[in-house]
Design a protein around this motif. Structure first.
Motif, PDB file in Angstrom:
ATOM      1  N   ILE A  74       0.844  -1.208   0.000  1.00 41.63           N
ATOM      2  CA  ILE A  74       0.000   0.000   0.000  1.00 41.63           C
ATOM      3  C   ILE A  74       0.872   1.249   0.000  1.00 41.63           C
ATOM      4  O   ILE A  74       0.583   2.231  -0.695  1.00 41.63           O
ATOM      5  CB  ILE A  74      -0.972  -0.023   1.197  1.00 41.63           C
ATOM      6  N   ARG A  75       1.963   1.205   0.779  1.00 38.81           N
ATOM      7  CA  ARG A  75       2.866   2.365   0.826  1.00 38.81           C
ATOM      8  C   ARG A  75       3.491   2.609  -0.545  1.00 38.81           C
ATOM      9  O   ARG A  75       3.591   3.758  -0.998  1.00 38.81           O
ATOM     10  CB  ARG A  75       3.958   2.116   1.866  1.00 38.81           C
ATOM     11  N   GLU A  76       3.932   1.537  -1.202  1.00 34.39           N
ATOM     12  CA  GLU A  76       4.516   1.683  -2.535  1.00 34.39           C
ATOM     13  C   GLU A  76       3.495   2.234  -3.522  1.00 34.39           C
ATOM     14  O   GLU A  76       3.816   3.092  -4.345  1.00 34.39           O
ATOM     15  CB  GLU A  76       5.073   0.342  -3.016  1.00 34.39           C
ATOM     16  N   GLU A  77       2.264   1.737  -3.445  1.00 33.60           N
ATOM     17  CA  GLU A  77       1.202   2.251  -4.319  1.00 33.60           C
ATOM     18  C   GLU A  77       0.951   3.726  -4.036  1.00 33.60           C
ATOM     19  O   GLU A  77       0.766   4.524  -4.957  1.00 33.60           O
ATOM     20  CB  GLU A  77      -0.084   1.449  -4.121  1.00 33.60           C
ATOM     21  N   ALA A  78       0.936   4.077  -2.749  1.00 28.98           N
ATOM     22  CA  ALA A  78       0.715   5.480  -2.384  1.00 28.98           C
ATOM     23  C   ALA A  78       1.854   6.357  -2.905  1.00 28.98           C
ATOM     24  O   ALA A  78       1.611   7.467  -3.399  1.00 28.98           O
ATOM     25  CB  ALA A  78       0.588   5.617  -0.862  1.00 28.98           C
ATOM     26  N   LEU A  82       1.436   9.300  -5.501  1.00 34.17           N
ATOM     27  CA  LEU A  82       1.934  10.634  -5.192  1.00 34.17           C
ATOM     28  C   LEU A  82       2.835  11.133  -6.309  1.00 34.17           C
ATOM     29  O   LEU A  82       2.709  12.277  -6.764  1.00 34.17           O
ATOM     30  CB  LEU A  82       2.695  10.625  -3.859  1.00 34.17           C
ATOM     31  N   ALA A  83       3.731  10.276  -6.775  1.00 34.95           N
ATOM     32  CA  ALA A  83       4.616  10.662  -7.877  1.00 34.95           C
ATOM     33  C   ALA A  83       3.800  10.971  -9.132  1.00 34.95           C
ATOM     34  O   ALA A  83       4.078  11.945  -9.847  1.00 34.95           O
ATOM     35  CB  ALA A  83       5.625   9.552  -8.160  1.00 34.95           C
ATOM     36  N   SER A  84       2.769  10.154  -9.377  1.00 32.58           N
ATOM     37  CA  SER A  84       1.908  10.382 -10.543  1.00 32.58           C
ATOM     38  C   SER A  84       1.193  11.720 -10.430  1.00 32.58           C
ATOM     39  O   SER A  84       1.144  12.492 -11.394  1.00 32.58           O
ATOM     40  CB  SER A  84       0.895   9.249 -10.664  1.00 32.58           C
ATOM     41  N   TYR A  85       0.641  12.010  -9.251  1.00 30.73           N
ATOM     42  CA  TYR A  85      -0.059  13.283  -9.072  1.00 30.73           C
ATOM     43  C   TYR A  85       0.897  14.462  -9.155  1.00 30.73           C
ATOM     44  O   TYR A  85       0.554  15.507  -9.719  1.00 30.73           O
ATOM     45  CB  TYR A  85      -0.822  13.308  -7.747  1.00 30.73           C
TER      46      TYR A  85
END
Length: 185
Positions: A74-78, A82-85
């Motif tokens: 979940i942290r990696e996805e977050a 975040l990087a995507s946003y």
């Protein structure tokens, strides 16, 4: 059997055995407690409680490890979100900057075009005013000529009428009229 040996060693090392009184009596509370303890340990061993506790602890450890793995995922996805946003925000900011720059350039071009249009409009109005002035001037010159001709004809008529005879007068008038006609046309 191993457990029984451990229990006997614990019994032999007890403080009650060192005191010298009769230890193996049901009146001795220490002996009763020791028997209850050994019986409790034997029941635990019989029902394989340590293995069950170990298994439960292993399951709990696996559950915790699974939760940690899930939390890491979940942290990696977050972080990727975040990087995507942040990337999208930079793209949107760049696009907004381009739009603002384009709007400024369009405004500048529109202002220059408006200046050109105003200059053309002023030139057209000046040309129209000059044409009106030229037309009025030509009209005034034509009017002055017409009046001068009319005055000259009237003056010539008077002079000729005083000096001339009727025949000569008719001849001169006809000649003057033809001359005026030629000059006006």
């Amino acid at each position: 059997m191993r457990y029984l040996t451990i229990a006997a060693a614990a019994l032999a090392a007890s403080p009650a055995a060192a005191a010298g009184d009769v230890f193996f009596s049901l009146n001795n509370t220490d002996f009763i407690v020791l028997l209850a303890f050994v019986l409790f340990i034997a029941v635990l061993m019989y029902f394989n409680v340590p293995a069950m506790v170990g298994k439960m602890l292993d399951q709990r450890a696996e559950g915790i490890q699974g939760e940690l793995d899930e939390a890491r995922t979940i942290r990696e996805e977050a972080q990727s979100l975040l990087a995507s946003y942040e990337r999208k925000q930079r793209d949107v900011q760049e696009q907004a900057d381009r739009i603002v720059a384009q709007a400024r350039e369009d405004a500048r071009a529109a202002a220059e075009q408006a200046k050109v249009d105003i200059d053309k409009s002023i030139e057209r109005r000046l040309a129209a005013a000059e044409e009106q002035i030229a037309s009025a001037e030509a009209s005034a010159v034509a009017e002055v000529r017409n009046r001068a001709v009319n005055i000259a004809v009237a003056a010539a008529r008077e002079v000729v009428a005083e000096q001339m005879t009727a025949e000569k007068q008719a001849e001169l008038i006809d000649g003057s009229i033809s001359t005026v006609d030629q000059r006006l046309n």
